[in-house]
Design an enzyme around this catalytic site. Sequence first.
Site, PDB file in Angstrom:
ATOM      1  N   ARG A 157      23.930  26.185  40.309  1.00 19.31           N
ATOM      2  CA  ARG A 157      23.378  25.956  38.957  1.00 19.31           C
ATOM      3  C   ARG A 157      22.088  25.145  39.038  1.00 19.31           C
ATOM      4  O   ARG A 157      21.821  24.485  40.044  1.00 19.31           O
ATOM      5  CB  ARG A 157      24.421  25.224  38.113  1.00 19.31           C
ATOM      6  CG  ARG A 157      25.648  26.112  37.936  1.00 19.31           C
ATOM      7  CD  ARG A 157      26.633  25.526  36.983  1.00 19.31           C
ATOM      8  NE  ARG A 157      27.738  26.469  36.812  1.00 19.31           N
ATOM      9  CZ  ARG A 157      28.556  26.483  35.790  1.00 19.31           C
ATOM     10  NH1 ARG A 157      28.424  25.597  34.820  1.00 19.31           N
ATOM     11  NH2 ARG A 157      29.514  27.376  35.712  1.00 19.31           N
ATOM     12  N   HIS A 184      29.583  19.856  28.744  1.00 21.74           N
ATOM     13  CA  HIS A 184      30.363  19.226  29.822  1.00 21.74           C
ATOM     14  C   HIS A 184      30.917  17.872  29.372  1.00 21.74           C
ATOM     15  O   HIS A 184      32.050  17.520  29.710  1.00 21.74           O
ATOM     16  CB  HIS A 184      29.503  19.063  31.075  1.00 21.74           C
ATOM     17  CG  HIS A 184      29.062  20.378  31.661  1.00 21.74           C
ATOM     18  ND1 HIS A 184      29.939  21.429  31.863  1.00 21.74           N
ATOM     19  CD2 HIS A 184      27.848  20.830  32.073  1.00 21.74           C
ATOM     20  CE1 HIS A 184      29.266  22.457  32.381  1.00 21.74           C
ATOM     21  NE2 HIS A 184      27.998  22.117  32.515  1.00 21.74           N
ATOM     22  N   ASP A 238      36.912  26.452  31.586  1.00 21.54           N
ATOM     23  CA  ASP A 238      35.673  27.235  31.480  1.00 21.54           C
ATOM     24  C   ASP A 238      35.226  27.352  30.024  1.00 21.54           C
ATOM     25  O   ASP A 238      36.051  27.362  29.112  1.00 21.54           O
ATOM     26  CB  ASP A 238      35.897  28.629  32.082  1.00 21.54           C
ATOM     27  CG  ASP A 238      34.585  29.340  32.368  1.00 21.54           C
ATOM     28  OD1 ASP A 238      33.547  28.662  32.548  1.00 21.54           O
ATOM     29  OD2 ASP A 238      34.587  30.584  32.404  1.00 21.54           O
ATOM     30  N   GLU A 267      30.859  27.020  44.423  1.00 23.91           N
ATOM     31  CA  GLU A 267      29.751  27.876  43.983  1.00 23.91           C
ATOM     32  C   GLU A 267      28.907  27.237  42.871  1.00 23.91           C
ATOM     33  O   GLU A 267      27.804  27.721  42.577  1.00 23.91           O
ATOM     34  CB  GLU A 267      30.289  29.223  43.488  1.00 23.91           C
ATOM     35  CG  GLU A 267      30.777  30.152  44.588  1.00 23.91           C
ATOM     36  CD  GLU A 267      32.109  29.749  45.191  1.00 23.91           C
ATOM     37  OE1 GLU A 267      32.209  29.716  46.435  1.00 23.91           O
ATOM     38  OE2 GLU A 267      33.052  29.423  44.448  1.00 23.91           O
ATOM     39  N   ARG A 288      28.915  27.694  26.959  1.00 26.76           N
ATOM     40  CA  ARG A 288      28.853  28.533  25.746  1.00 26.76           C
ATOM     41  C   ARG A 288      29.171  27.716  24.499  1.00 26.76           C
ATOM     42  O   ARG A 288      28.588  27.926  23.445  1.00 26.76           O
ATOM     43  CB  ARG A 288      29.816  29.722  25.892  1.00 26.76           C
ATOM     44  CG  ARG A 288      29.212  30.849  26.744  1.00 26.76           C
ATOM     45  CD  ARG A 288      30.271  31.808  27.223  1.00 26.76           C
ATOM     46  NE  ARG A 288      31.052  31.230  28.314  1.00 26.76           N
ATOM     47  CZ  ARG A 288      32.208  31.700  28.727  1.00 26.76           C
ATOM     48  NH1 ARG A 288      32.744  32.742  28.127  1.00 26.76           N
ATOM     49  NH2 ARG A 288      32.828  31.137  29.740  1.00 26.76           N
ATOM     50  N   ARG A 294      43.290  29.850  32.064  1.00 24.39           N
ATOM     51  CA  ARG A 294      41.829  29.870  32.073  1.00 24.39           C
ATOM     52  C   ARG A 294      41.328  29.986  30.644  1.00 24.39           C
ATOM     53  O   ARG A 294      41.650  30.954  29.948  1.00 24.39           O
ATOM     54  CB  ARG A 294      41.263  31.019  32.904  1.00 24.39           C
ATOM     55  CG  ARG A 294      39.720  30.971  32.934  1.00 24.39           C
ATOM     56  CD  ARG A 294      39.079  31.953  33.882  1.00 24.39           C
ATOM     57  NE  ARG A 294      37.636  31.700  33.944  1.00 24.39           N
ATOM     58  CZ  ARG A 294      36.876  31.849  35.006  1.00 24.39           C
ATOM     59  NH1 ARG A 294      37.404  32.265  36.131  1.00 24.39           N
ATOM     60  NH2 ARG A 294      35.575  31.584  34.963  1.00 24.39           N
ATOM     61  N   LEU A 297      53.555  11.777  37.589  1.00 27.73           N
ATOM     62  CA  LEU A 297      52.752  12.992  37.406  1.00 27.73           C
ATOM     63  C   LEU A 297      51.836  13.117  38.628  1.00 27.73           C
ATOM     64  O   LEU A 297      51.296  12.120  39.094  1.00 27.73           O
ATOM     65  CB  LEU A 297      51.911  12.846  36.136  1.00 27.73           C
ATOM     66  CG  LEU A 297      50.908  13.955  35.827  1.00 27.73           C
ATOM     67  CD1 LEU A 297      51.631  15.208  35.338  1.00 27.73           C
ATOM     68  CD2 LEU A 297      49.912  13.501  34.760  1.00 27.73           C
ATOM     69  N   ARG A 344      23.572  22.360  27.797  1.00 25.96           N
ATOM     70  CA  ARG A 344      24.855  22.625  28.467  1.00 25.96           C
ATOM     71  C   ARG A 344      25.583  21.329  28.831  1.00 25.96           C
ATOM     72  O   ARG A 344      26.814  21.266  28.795  1.00 25.96           O
ATOM     73  CB  ARG A 344      24.619  23.465  29.733  1.00 25.96           C
ATOM     74  CG  ARG A 344      24.158  24.891  29.438  1.00 25.96           C
ATOM     75  CD  ARG A 344      23.871  25.646  30.741  1.00 25.96           C
ATOM     76  NE  ARG A 344      25.057  25.745  31.585  1.00 25.96           N
ATOM     77  CZ  ARG A 344      26.001  26.673  31.446  1.00 25.96           C
ATOM     78  NH1 ARG A 344      25.888  27.612  30.526  1.00 25.96           N
ATOM     79  NH2 ARG A 344      27.045  26.693  32.253  1.00 25.96           N
ATOM     80  N   ARG A 385      39.403  36.093  35.448  1.00 29.04           N
ATOM     81  CA  ARG A 385      39.293  36.053  36.910  1.00 29.04           C
ATOM     82  C   ARG A 385      39.641  34.651  37.379  1.00 29.04           C
ATOM     83  O   ARG A 385      39.689  33.715  36.594  1.00 29.04           O
ATOM     84  CB  ARG A 385      37.878  36.442  37.362  1.00 29.04           C
ATOM     85  CG  ARG A 385      36.772  35.623  36.703  1.00 29.04           C
ATOM     86  CD  ARG A 385      35.379  36.062  37.202  1.00 29.04           C
ATOM     87  NE  ARG A 385      34.314  35.385  36.489  1.00 29.04           N
ATOM     88  CZ  ARG A 385      33.485  35.974  35.605  1.00 29.04           C
ATOM     89  NH1 ARG A 385      33.594  37.258  35.330  1.00 29.04           N
ATOM     90  NH2 ARG A 385      32.540  35.270  35.002  1.00 29.04           N
TER      91      ARG A 385
END
Length: 223
Positions: A61, A27, A10, A57, A14, A171, A120, A23, A177
């Site tokens: 976007r 990514h 995450d 979710e 930002r 995270r 792996l 944005r 969260r």
Amino acid sequence: MPAHVGIIMDGNGRWAKKRGLPRSAGHSAGAKVFRRSVEDFRALGVKYLTYYAFSTENWKRPADEVDALMRLLQSYLDDIRKMAQKNTRIFFAGDKSAFSDNIIDRLEEIERVSENNDGLYLCIGLNYGGRAEILRAAKRLSAGDIQNATEDDFERLLYTSPMPSADLIIRTGGEQRLSNFLIWQSAYAELYFTDVLWPDFEKKDIIAALDWFAGRQRRFGGV
Ligand code: IPE
Ligand code: IPE
Ligand code: MG
């Protein structure tokens, strides 16, 4: 050392905003870090990795961001396929049917060519949601002997099977969260939150998380 580490990547948006970039640039930077971090975890001796790349979710976007993410995924499939050459078993958690036919074919091909690898285990959450995963497992279980089913039977029906439950969830990006990640698998996971934004996440940050994990006392409800 944790066996199974889950990573919530995450903070891409930002990271880009801080630099006055779109944005999507965050990514792109994040995708490079994904690729490098897999090798860092491998070198450090972690055997099972699950990355949260796109949630059920995240379709909420703006269309241009979702399009950019889909193009980025497409452009990374060759790189991901190459990881199979390093004895990596690669599989995807989530409902693939939402993707284009071309992407679905390539995801399935990567799963096929790597299915006998066991060095792996790399699981990538794409259109993944923990609730959707649990509901899917319940539906699959109801086709079998539901009355006698054990927790292990249920776990085998999750997308992450045959990986064990998560030991450590990392995270980045500062939020504390799970955002619908590995809901079942994280029941006794240690949760590590860092303010570092995903595109800035380096090997030293992985080592810091693993060091923190090594100092945890896990009781699993015992003493
Ligand atoms: C995570 O970064 C990547 C995806 C969810 C695809 P974000 O895009 O959520 O970045 P922030 O949280 O807005 O900074
Ligand atoms: C979680 O991040 C999903 C991924 C990293 C793929 P989000 O940015 O979507 O989570 P929220 O909206 O902050 O909970
Ligand atoms: Mg976010």
